[in-house]
Each structure stands twice: as C-alpha cells, then as structure tokens.
Design an enzyme around this catalytic site. Structure first.
Site, mmCIF file in Angstrom:
data_model
loop_
_atom_site.group_PDB
_atom_site.id
_atom_site.type_symbol
_atom_site.label_atom_id
_atom_site.label_comp_id
_atom_site.label_asym_id
_atom_site.label_seq_id
_atom_site.Cartn_x
_atom_site.Cartn_y
_atom_site.Cartn_z
ATOM 1 C CG ASP A 9 -2.020 -1.075 1.156
ATOM 2 O OD1 ASP A 9 -1.941 -1.961 0.285
ATOM 3 O OD2 ASP A 9 -2.922 -1.050 2.009
ATOM 4 C CE LYS A 101 -4.282 -4.009 1.208
ATOM 5 N NZ LYS A 101 -4.985 -2.950 1.942
ATOM 6 C CB CYS A 143 -2.121 -2.579 5.263
ATOM 7 S SG CYS A 143 -3.851 -2.017 5.240
#
Ligand SMILES: [Zn+2]
Length: 193
Positions: A9, A101, A143
């Site tokens: 990310d 995602k 994450c």
C-alpha cells in the site's frame, strides 16, 4: 534463492498530502525505490498491493464520516482515483505482480487481494515455491502488520525491513513489530538485508 518482496500500500492517500497520510510515507516510498534499484534481482517475485475501495457506499463500514481510526477511516483509496495510485516516489518497474484489495469491504492484508487475472498472493507464493519474504510499506500498525501475519501463516519465513515501513501511530507500530517478532518474523534493516 526463492525470496519474494511484498510491498504494501505505498499509495498517494497514505503518504504526505493524502487522505490518510502516514508521517514518513514519502520517505519510505523513496527508500523502497532505492532498495529495488539495488536488490530487485534478489527477488523471484515482487508483489505490490493497493487498497482499492468502491466509490459508492461505506465499504462494509470501513469509511465513516466520524472515523475512530481503529476500525473506521475517512474516505481513502477510492478505485481509480489519484489517491489510490502508487506514490510517484515508488518506482514500479520491477514489480512483477499488482494486487488490489478492499473492494466493498475492509481488507488490511494483501493476502485478501487479487491480481487483474484473479491470482492471490498466497497462490503466487506457492506457485513460485517461495520460502521467504521481505515485507515493506504502509502502514506498520495496520496493513503491513496484517500482511506479514498472513505471510507467516502461509508458511514463509518473513523478514520485516524496519527502515522501509512507517506507521500511523508510534505505539501501535512498536506493538505490531513486537507481535510480528513474537509470531516468528525477523526484524532487519534493509542495509543489513
Ligand atoms: Zn482502506
């Protein structure tokens, strides 16, 4: 050598100037690019994830106008938006697989994402016979934590490159790294990797 690099990310909304910025996010993006320039050849797979939420609805309670910053968040990483794109400081040439995602539901771990052709991170690692993985990116306390825990659960030897991650908050980030170490991850500086 069957090592993968998992880049979590590194997106505009999670770096300085974004909707949900992590302090030091830009520096991490640049440092990952430097690591790739020196070490991309060390990795059989280089998989990068992007949080990729639906513009409509709250993505399963993930978006909230009054977020608690634990389970709910301001609007971020809407599919196709500039905020959802990789930070331009991340040089993406060496990335072999891109997963997305979080479409319609919260997804902290990149293992919940899929590539454009529907491959999962776990499937890619298994198919390539990957035995170990380095984990980098944003954010340490969310994450990165979830992705590294899933990598451990998948059975690969995980190393978190601690100079190539940054967290939302200091204390939860330290706790996340301790939790990962307890779960079996090695914590290392990329310079020593
Ligand atoms: Zn999200």
């Amino acid at each position: 050598m069957s090592r993968a690099l998992l880049i979590v990310d590194v997106q505009n909304d999670f770096t300085e100037g974004g909707a949900l910025p992590v302090t030091g996010g830009d520096a991490v993006a640049s440092a990952i690019s430097a690591h790739l320039a020196a070490h991309a050849g060390d990795y059989e797979l280089i998989i990068a994830s992007r949080d990729w939420h639906d513009a409509d609805g709250d993505n399963g309670g993930h978006f909230d106008e009054e977020p608690d910053y634990i389970d709910s968040w301001p609007v971020h990483c809407v599919a196709g938006s500039d905020g959802a794109d990789y930070d331009p400081l991340l040089v993406t040439d060496a990335i072999t697989h891109h997963v997305r995602k979080g479409q319609g539901a919260p997804a902290y771990s990149m293992f919940e994402g899929v590539t454009e052709s529907g491959e999962t991170v776990g499937g890619l690692l298994s198919a390539a016979g990957i035995l170990s993985a380095d984990v980098v990116g944003l954010a340490t306390d969310h994450c990165v934590r979830a992705s590294a825990l899933d990598a451990i659960a998948h059975g690969v030897q995980v190393r978190v490159l601690t100079d190539l991650v940054a967290g939302v908050a200091a204390e939860p980030s330290a706790t996340a790294l301790a939790e990962l170490a307890h779960a079996g991850a090695a914590l290392a500086d990329s310079g020593a990797a």
